[in-house]
Design a protein around this motif. Structure first.
Motif, PDB file in Angstrom:
ATOM      1  N   UNK A  70       0.815  -1.209   0.000  1.00 13.09           N
ATOM      2  CA  UNK A  70       0.000   0.000   0.000  1.00 13.09           C
ATOM      3  C   UNK A  70       0.853   1.265   0.000  1.00 13.09           C
ATOM      4  N   UNK A  71       1.879   1.289   0.839  1.00 16.24           N
ATOM      5  CA  UNK A  71       2.747   2.467   0.922  1.00 16.24           C
ATOM      6  C   UNK A  71       4.106   2.028   1.449  1.00 16.24           C
ATOM      7  N   UNK A  72       5.155   2.589   0.842  1.00 16.19           N
ATOM      8  CA  UNK A  72       6.526   2.292   1.252  1.00 16.19           C
ATOM      9  C   UNK A  72       7.229   3.617   1.560  1.00 16.19           C
ATOM     10  N   UNK A  73       7.795   3.708   2.749  1.00 15.94           N
ATOM     11  CA  UNK A  73       8.509   4.916   3.145  1.00 15.94           C
ATOM     12  C   UNK A  73       9.926   4.550   3.583  1.00 15.94           C
ATOM     13  N   UNK A  74      10.859   5.483   3.411  1.00 18.24           N
ATOM     14  CA  UNK A  74      12.266   5.235   3.746  1.00 18.24           C
ATOM     15  C   UNK A  74      12.811   6.389   4.566  1.00 18.24           C
ATOM     16  N   UNK A  75      13.665   6.080   5.544  1.00 15.76           N
ATOM     17  CA  UNK A  75      14.219   7.070   6.465  1.00 15.76           C
ATOM     18  C   UNK A  75      15.723   6.880   6.638  1.00 15.76           C
ATOM     19  N   UNK A  76      16.397   7.974   7.003  1.00 15.49           N
ATOM     20  CA  UNK A  76      17.813   7.926   7.360  1.00 15.49           C
ATOM     21  C   UNK A  76      17.963   8.038   8.870  1.00 15.49           C
ATOM     22  N   UNK A  77      19.075   7.512   9.363  1.00 13.33           N
ATOM     23  CA  UNK A  77      19.376   7.653  10.776  1.00 13.33           C
ATOM     24  C   UNK A  77      19.951   9.040  11.020  1.00 13.33           C
ATOM     25  N   UNK A  78      19.517   9.669  12.097  1.00 13.46           N
ATOM     26  CA  UNK A  78      19.989  11.005  12.447  1.00 13.46           C
ATOM     27  C   UNK A  78      21.019  10.877  13.555  1.00 13.46           C
ATOM     28  N   UNK A  79      22.152  11.525  13.369  1.00 17.82           N
ATOM     29  CA  UNK A  79      23.185  11.501  14.395  1.00 17.82           C
ATOM     30  C   UNK A  79      22.692  12.269  15.617  1.00 17.82           C
ATOM     31  N   UNK A  80      22.714  11.619  16.752  1.00 18.20           N
ATOM     32  CA  UNK A  80      22.280  12.249  17.994  1.00 18.20           C
ATOM     33  C   UNK A  80      23.430  13.051  18.581  1.00 18.20           C
ATOM     34  N   UNK A  81      23.204  14.332  18.880  1.00 16.98           N
ATOM     35  CA  UNK A  81      24.291  15.137  19.457  1.00 16.98           C
ATOM     36  C   UNK A  81      24.831  14.506  20.735  1.00 16.98           C
ATOM     37  N   UNK A  82      26.111  14.614  20.910  1.00 13.64           N
ATOM     38  CA  UNK A  82      26.743  14.057  22.107  1.00 13.64           C
ATOM     39  C   UNK A  82      26.211  14.751  23.352  1.00 13.64           C
ATOM     40  N   UNK A  83      26.030  13.967  24.392  1.00 20.84           N
ATOM     41  CA  UNK A  83      25.616  14.561  25.662  1.00 20.84           C
ATOM     42  C   UNK A  83      26.772  15.363  26.250  1.00 20.84           C
ATOM     43  N   UNK A  84      26.464  16.429  26.989  1.00 24.41           N
ATOM     44  CA  UNK A  84      27.539  17.184  27.619  1.00 24.41           C
ATOM     45  C   UNK A  84      28.401  16.268  28.480  1.00 24.41           C
ATOM     46  N   UNK A  85      29.720  16.389  28.350  1.00 27.12           N
ATOM     47  CA  UNK A  85      30.621  15.490  29.056  1.00 27.12           C
ATOM     48  C   UNK A  85      31.513  16.186  30.064  1.00 27.12           C
ATOM     49  N   UNK A  86      31.772  17.464  29.872  1.00 24.51           N
ATOM     50  CA  UNK A  86      32.718  18.106  30.784  1.00 24.51           C
ATOM     51  C   UNK A  86      32.456  19.600  30.896  1.00 24.51           C
ATOM     52  N   UNK A  87      32.927  20.157  32.026  1.00 22.48           N
ATOM     53  CA  UNK A  87      32.871  21.589  32.238  1.00 22.48           C
ATOM     54  C   UNK A  87      34.072  21.980  33.088  1.00 22.48           C
ATOM     55  N   UNK A  88      34.745  23.050  32.706  1.00 25.25           N
ATOM     56  CA  UNK A  88      35.908  23.553  33.431  1.00 25.25           C
ATOM     57  C   UNK A  88      35.763  25.055  33.639  1.00 25.25           C
ATOM     58  N   UNK A  89      36.233  25.550  34.785  1.00 29.28           N
ATOM     59  CA  UNK A  89      36.271  26.983  35.039  1.00 29.28           C
ATOM     60  C   UNK A  89      37.701  27.485  34.882  1.00 29.28           C
ATOM     61  N   UNK A  90      37.822  28.733  34.447  1.00 32.09           N
ATOM     62  CA  UNK A  90      39.157  29.264  34.170  1.00 32.09           C
ATOM     63  C   UNK A  90      39.975  29.521  35.434  1.00 32.09           C
ATOM     64  N   UNK A  91      39.307  29.598  36.601  1.00 30.95           N
ATOM     65  CA  UNK A  91      40.036  29.796  37.858  1.00 30.95           C
ATOM     66  C   UNK A  91      39.407  28.956  38.963  1.00 30.95           C
ATOM     67  N   UNK A  92      40.281  28.283  39.729  1.00 30.48           N
ATOM     68  CA  UNK A  92      39.804  27.505  40.874  1.00 30.48           C
ATOM     69  C   UNK A  92      39.582  28.389  42.094  1.00 30.48           C
ATOM     70  N   UNK A  93      40.350  29.486  42.175  1.00 31.50           N
ATOM     71  CA  UNK A  93      40.238  30.416  43.291  1.00 31.50           C
ATOM     72  C   UNK A  93      40.167  31.827  42.732  1.00 31.50           C
ATOM     73  N   UNK A  94      39.256  32.620  43.279  1.00 28.68           N
ATOM     74  CA  UNK A  94      39.095  33.999  42.849  1.00 28.68           C
ATOM     75  C   UNK A  94      39.042  34.891  44.083  1.00 28.68           C
TER      76      UNK A  94
END
Length: 347
Positions: free
Chosen positions: A181-205
């Motif tokens: 009756x109907x044929x449809x086709x799809x591509x896989x979408x790359x899923x953005x990477x989950x946030x992995x890290x965060x750094x601050x420019x100074x440990x002491x202020x």
């Protein structure tokens, strides 16, 4: 046409005209896959691609499986590809290569035995058909229970042409023995990477009371949102851009956290009193309403104010702290777009 075939076709048409049919929207994209990549067709060839098949019954050409109507028949018209053979293939050729990794077949109709029992989903590499997916023993009852069936597989190669190659149908004796009756086709979408890290420019202020400075967060990926917070806002505050304002003497922890995660980084902010007890300038600010505000400020506060005034706009505020008896401390906020002019009198 033989009398038997003619009578059979008339009987088939009468039954089809009695079908209560309906149409629904194209399959919606689900997480990880695109929407259907085949635009609705009105003939075997369009600007986006070409439909073809091993053979077809006169009123069920190849393109009818790509016309966007998910039922075998709608409004008295056929909306499916069909062939009188008990096997056959249905193909779609894109004008630009696609890495198809999912397809959906809709088979809604009165004769579920027309629909495929055994088939492969294949891609043409220019010389050979490459089998990407295969299924067998899908009965007519299976199609009745689930007339919309989707199939996923791993494929990262780009091909122009794909087909469903039916090697066995459930049909026993019908004019149309194989149909989709109907044929449809799809591509896989790359899923953005989950946030992995965060750094601050100074440990002491280190800051003096009343002064400001900015902490800079480096995150992976850089599209993630950072939520800032202070462990004690009576000592130092932080806005959502990482700007830290020293309020009173003490030590506080400023935390930068990636939104909707437990991933964070911290900086210790040490707030000290100014070395001298005396001010260095009188800052006189005239507001647009004619009121004048005067503040006895240190050079540090003055410089912070000048930097803020040059970069801020709109409803951004600058905070001044001063002592007014009998209060322990009074904090005044000056709104940037309310300032008409200001004067600095150094001493």
């Amino acid at each position: 046409m033989s009398k038997l075939l003619k009578n059979g076709f008339i009987f088939l048409a009468l039954i089809l005209l009695a079908i209560v049919s309906f149409s629904v929207e194209d399959a919606q994209a689900e997480d990880g896959y695109s929407e259907n990549l085949i635009p609705k067709m009105t003939s075997d060839i369009s600007e986006y691609g070409k439909a073809s098949s091993s053979s077809n019954f006169g009123s069920t050409p190849s393109w009818k499986a790509f016309d966007g109507v998910l039922t075998y028949m709608d409004g008295g018209n056929f909306h499916a590809w069909g062939t009188s053979e008990k096997s056959g293939w249905l193909a779609y050729e894109f004008t630009t290569p696609k890495a198809i990794s999912k397809y959906v077949m809709y088979n809604k109709g009165t004769w579920p035995e027309q629909f495929p029992n055994t088939w492969t989903f294949e891609a043409w590499d220019g010389s050979n058909w490459i089998v990407l997916d295969s299924h067998s023993n899908v009965t007519a009852d299976d199609w009745v229970k689930n007339p919309e069936q989707s199939f996923t597989f791993e494929n990262t190669n780009f091909y122009n042409k794909y087909r469903v190659n039916v090697t066995l149908t459930n049909s026993t004796r019908l004019i149309v023995n194989t149909a989709i009756s109907e044929l449809q086709m799809m591509e896989k979408i790359s899923t953005p990477s989950n946030p992995k890290s965060i750094l601050l420019d100074r440990n002491v202020l280190e800051l003096l009371e009343g002064s400001q400075d900015k902490l800079i967060a480096t995150i992976t990926p850089d599209t993630a949102k950072v939520i800032w917070s202070s462990s004690d806002e009576s000592i130092a505050t932080v806005d959502q851009d990482g700007n830290v304002t020293a309020v009173s003497e003490g030590e506080v922890i400023i935390t930068a956290k990636i939104e909707e995660t437990n991933i964070s980084a911290t900086s210790t902010v040490i707030v000290k009193k100014p070395n001298n007890e005396f001010s260095n300038a009188i800052l006189s600010i005239t507001l647009v309403n004619g009121i004048t505000k005067e503040y006895d400020v240190t050079n540090t506060v003055l410089n912070n104010y000048l930097n803020w005034f040059d970069s801020a706009k709109g409803t951004s505020t600058f905070k001044f702290s001063k002592t007014i008896s009998p209060y322990k401390k009074v904090t005044e906020y000056i709104v940037h777009d309310k300032i008409a002019s200001f004067e600095v009198r150094e001493y």
